[in-house]
Design a protein around this motif. Sequence first.
Motif, PDB file in Angstrom:
ATOM      1  N   LEU A   1      -3.293  -6.981  -6.426  1.00 47.17           N
ATOM      2  CA  LEU A   1      -2.484  -5.809  -6.750  1.00 47.17           C
ATOM      3  C   LEU A   1      -1.057  -5.961  -6.220  1.00 47.17           C
ATOM      4  O   LEU A   1      -0.843  -6.601  -5.183  1.00 47.17           O
ATOM      5  CB  LEU A   1      -3.102  -4.551  -6.126  1.00 47.17           C
ATOM      6  N   PRO A   2      -0.081  -5.349  -6.881  1.00 42.30           N
ATOM      7  CA  PRO A   2       1.281  -5.308  -6.321  1.00 42.30           C
ATOM      8  C   PRO A   2       1.257  -4.646  -4.946  1.00 42.30           C
ATOM      9  O   PRO A   2       0.428  -3.761  -4.688  1.00 42.30           O
ATOM     10  CB  PRO A   2       2.050  -4.449  -7.336  1.00 42.30           C
ATOM     11  N   GLU A   3       2.169  -5.045  -4.085  1.00 39.11           N
ATOM     12  CA  GLU A   3       2.148  -4.600  -2.688  1.00 39.11           C
ATOM     13  C   GLU A   3       2.118  -3.086  -2.536  1.00 39.11           C
ATOM     14  O   GLU A   3       1.295  -2.540  -1.778  1.00 39.11           O
ATOM     15  CB  GLU A   3       3.371  -5.149  -1.962  1.00 39.11           C
ATOM     16  N   ASP A   4       3.002  -2.365  -3.245  1.00 39.21           N
ATOM     17  CA  ASP A   4       3.054  -0.916  -3.067  1.00 39.21           C
ATOM     18  C   ASP A   4       1.789  -0.235  -3.571  1.00 39.21           C
ATOM     19  O   ASP A   4       1.288   0.721  -2.964  1.00 39.21           O
ATOM     20  CB  ASP A   4       4.291  -0.332  -3.755  1.00 39.21           C
ATOM     21  N   VAL A   5       1.241  -0.755  -4.663  1.00 37.81           N
ATOM     22  CA  VAL A   5       0.011  -0.207  -5.224  1.00 37.81           C
ATOM     23  C   VAL A   5      -1.168  -0.498  -4.300  1.00 37.81           C
ATOM     24  O   VAL A   5      -2.009   0.376  -4.034  1.00 37.81           O
ATOM     25  CB  VAL A   5      -0.245  -0.802  -6.628  1.00 37.81           C
ATOM     26  N   ARG A   6      -1.241  -1.731  -3.805  1.00 38.61           N
ATOM     27  CA  ARG A   6      -2.341  -2.124  -2.924  1.00 38.61           C
ATOM     28  C   ARG A   6      -2.332  -1.319  -1.623  1.00 38.61           C
ATOM     29  O   ARG A   6      -3.386  -0.890  -1.133  1.00 38.61           O
ATOM     30  CB  ARG A   6      -2.262  -3.620  -2.601  1.00 38.61           C
ATOM     31  N   THR A   7      -1.160  -1.089  -1.060  1.00 43.42           N
ATOM     32  CA  THR A   7      -1.067  -0.337   0.193  1.00 43.42           C
ATOM     33  C   THR A   7      -1.631   1.068   0.028  1.00 43.42           C
ATOM     34  O   THR A   7      -2.421   1.539   0.856  1.00 43.42           O
ATOM     35  CB  THR A   7       0.392  -0.269   0.674  1.00 43.42           C
ATOM     36  N   ALA A   8      -1.246   1.747  -1.034  1.00 43.84           N
ATOM     37  CA  ALA A   8      -1.762   3.098  -1.288  1.00 43.84           C
ATOM     38  C   ALA A   8      -3.269   3.067  -1.510  1.00 43.84           C
ATOM     39  O   ALA A   8      -4.009   3.921  -1.006  1.00 43.84           O
ATOM     40  CB  ALA A   8      -1.053   3.719  -2.494  1.00 43.84           C
ATOM     41  N   PHE A   9      -3.743   2.066  -2.260  1.00 49.16           N
ATOM     42  CA  PHE A   9      -5.170   1.961  -2.556  1.00 49.16           C
ATOM     43  C   PHE A   9      -5.980   1.690  -1.280  1.00 49.16           C
ATOM     44  O   PHE A   9      -7.053   2.271  -1.077  1.00 49.16           O
ATOM     45  CB  PHE A   9      -5.408   0.847  -3.578  1.00 49.16           C
ATOM     46  N   VAL A  10      -5.473   0.813  -0.431  1.00 48.84           N
ATOM     47  CA  VAL A  10      -6.159   0.496   0.825  1.00 48.84           C
ATOM     48  C   VAL A  10      -6.271   1.743   1.699  1.00 48.84           C
ATOM     49  O   VAL A  10      -7.333   2.040   2.266  1.00 48.84           O
ATOM     50  CB  VAL A  10      -5.418  -0.631   1.576  1.00 48.84           C
ATOM     51  N   LEU A  11      -5.190   2.486   1.825  1.00 47.61           N
ATOM     52  CA  LEU A  11      -5.213   3.688   2.660  1.00 47.61           C
ATOM     53  C   LEU A  11      -6.161   4.750   2.102  1.00 47.61           C
ATOM     54  O   LEU A  11      -6.800   5.474   2.867  1.00 47.61           O
ATOM     55  CB  LEU A  11      -3.800   4.268   2.771  1.00 47.61           C
TER      56      LEU A  11
END
Length: 221
Positions: free
Chosen positions: A160-170
Amino acid sequence: MPRNAKESKKEPAANSPPEKYPGHPVDEDDLIRRLKHGQQWACNTLVDLYQERLLKLAWGITLDKEESREIVQDIFFTAIKKIDTFRGESSLWAWLRKMTVNACLNWKRKWKRRFRWHHTPIETETMIPAQDGQTQEDTPETLLQEKQAHKEVADAVARLPEDVRTAFVLCSFEGLSYQEIAQVLGIKKGTVSSRIFRARQIISRSIEQNSTPRNKRKNLL
């Protein structure tokens, strides 16, 4: 001033765990007081309590095992050094989590134009929360199928793109609400919603042609 009020401000008497702690939940207020008094036991307890969760969070953003470890080590060092600035407006975990997210994003911004890294997961399967209802009656075939489904989703998350992955992980791994994620990342709630929606779309598409049965995959998203 009442005697009890005076005593409440004193340093905890012993540089050792309270008798009530072993086998019991840690009293966060007491732990913070001991950290502020520089007790080594409290520092060790802080690491024991939060290291594994912070490592998983850091890897979910950086995708780099060694950097995740260094970032988390730095977070503990900073937290202990600056514990006097902790005002108790959030939980200790929320404070550490926000520092970790910021440190990971800063690291990504610093290096993304200078260096292409090879990603080594700490333990890929630990990225995906365990599913409820798993029993000892599960057959080897079912367990293998489940593990493969976990790997497919974990691999998709890593792409995933970094910004998308960060939100998804959280959201998916930390269980934060959209509002909480917005506060951690400093973005609007609607932006969080769109990023998580996009993450789920990308993950679904990336594993659509995989052999794992659809019902197993859907349970992981």
